[in-house]
Motif scaffolding. Structure first.
Motif, short mmCIF file in Angstrom:
data_model
loop_
_atom_site.label_atom_id
_atom_site.label_comp_id
_atom_site.label_asym_id
_atom_site.label_seq_id
_atom_site.Cartn_x
_atom_site.Cartn_y
_atom_site.Cartn_z
N LEU A 41 0.82 -1.21 0.00
CA LEU A 41 0.00 0.00 0.00
C LEU A 41 0.86 1.27 0.00
CD1 LEU A 41 -2.89 -1.01 2.42
CD2 LEU A 41 -3.07 -0.53 -0.04
N TYR A 42 1.91 1.27 0.80
CA TYR A 42 2.79 2.44 0.81
C TYR A 42 3.45 2.63 -0.56
CZ TYR A 42 2.77 3.95 5.69
OH TYR A 42 2.42 4.48 6.90
N GLY A 44 2.75 1.22 -3.54
CA GLY A 44 1.78 1.42 -4.62
C GLY A 44 1.15 2.80 -4.57
N GLY A 45 0.83 3.26 -3.36
CA GLY A 45 0.22 4.58 -3.21
C GLY A 45 1.15 5.70 -3.64
N PHE A 46 2.40 5.62 -3.21
CA PHE A 46 3.35 6.67 -3.58
C PHE A 46 3.71 6.58 -5.06
CE2 PHE A 46 3.72 7.47 0.88
CZ PHE A 46 4.20 8.77 0.98
N ALA A 48 1.76 5.74 -7.38
CA ALA A 48 0.64 6.31 -8.11
C ALA A 48 0.56 7.82 -7.88
CB ALA A 48 -0.67 5.65 -7.67
N GLY A 49 0.84 8.26 -6.66
CA GLY A 49 0.71 9.68 -6.33
C GLY A 49 1.78 10.56 -6.94
N SER A 107 7.15 5.69 5.04
CA SER A 107 7.01 6.93 4.26
C SER A 107 8.34 7.32 3.62
CB SER A 107 6.52 8.08 5.14
OG SER A 107 5.22 7.83 5.58
N SER A 114 9.97 6.40 -5.03
CA SER A 114 9.03 6.95 -6.01
C SER A 114 9.44 8.30 -6.59
CB SER A 114 7.63 7.05 -5.39
OG SER A 114 7.62 7.95 -4.31
N SER A 136 -3.28 4.82 -11.79
CA SER A 136 -3.94 3.71 -11.10
C SER A 136 -3.26 2.39 -11.47
CB SER A 136 -5.42 3.65 -11.47
OG SER A 136 -6.07 4.83 -11.09
N GLY A 139 0.11 2.18 -9.80
CA GLY A 139 -0.06 1.88 -8.39
C GLY A 139 -0.41 0.42 -8.13
N PHE A 143 1.90 -2.15 -6.16
CA PHE A 143 1.33 -2.81 -4.98
C PHE A 143 1.53 -4.32 -5.07
CE2 PHE A 143 -2.28 -5.17 -3.23
CZ PHE A 143 -2.19 -4.83 -1.89
#
Length: 189
Positions: A41-42, A44-46, A48-49, A107, A114, A136, A139, A143
């Motif tokens: 999640l960390y 994949g989220g970063f 994508a962000g 983080s 990323s 998406s 990410g 993930f």
């Protein structure tokens, strides 16, 4: 950008996170799918962000640099890919790390892996990619590979870390070269 190209780009971008996820798996005495999911999640989220942020930065300046955007894309991807290959070939070994998946540590790791995705986001703005599905996809791929990386690290050790980074770097360089050669009219895909 085709779905195949986007998939290859996502694979290339996710290799840093995959390599760090392997290290996370190495440090776990017993495999925990909960921790693997948190790592995924960390990362994949970063992953994508950051391209989303880069995309919006790139859109702001796109009109000023469209005449040489292909060169920017090539240079950014080549530098990022070259750095990944350099790190893969480096003899310096990173410490095994801890199995902590706390906010502060994850983080920092997620941002570090990323940063290249931020630059790729700028590149995506020049290519006028539909950004929401693209980030998406990046990410989700990151993930998934991060979770797999934790499992692989826990099972097999650090044997694959440098190979994953090398492959990711080579993929990014090849994508950059393809963008440049297409724009110059050498390739017509």
């Amino acid at each position: 950008m085709s779905l195949t190209e986007l998939f290859i780009l996502a694979l290339g971008l996710s290799m840093d996170a995959f390599a760090v996820a392997i290290c996370k798996g190495l440090s776990m005495k017993t495999m925990s799918w909960k921790k693997a999911c948190i790592v995924g999640l960390y990362f994949g989220g970063f992953q994508a962000g950051m391209p989303l942020i880069g995309y919006f930065l790139g859109v702001q300046f796109r009109s000023y640099i469209t005449a040489f955007d292909h060169w920017i894309a090539f240079i950014l991807l080549a530098l990022i890919g070259g750095n990944m290959i350099r790190e893969a070939l480096s003899k310096d070994e990173e410490e095994g790390g801890s199995d902590s998946v706390g906010f502060k540590e994850m983080s920092v790791l997620a941002i570090a892996t990323s940063i290249d995705a931020l630059a790729v986001g700028v590149t995506l703005a020049f290519l006028q990619v539909d950004i929401v599905p693209a980030v998406s996809f990046i990410g989700v791929i990151t993930f998934t590979l991060s979770m797999i990386g934790v499992k692989i690290g826990n099972l097999f050790g650090s044997r694959w870390k440098s190979k994953a980074e090398f492959a990711g770097g080579a993929i990014l360089i090849l994508i950059g070269a393809k963008i440049l050669l297409e724009h110059l009219g050498v390739l017509n895909f």
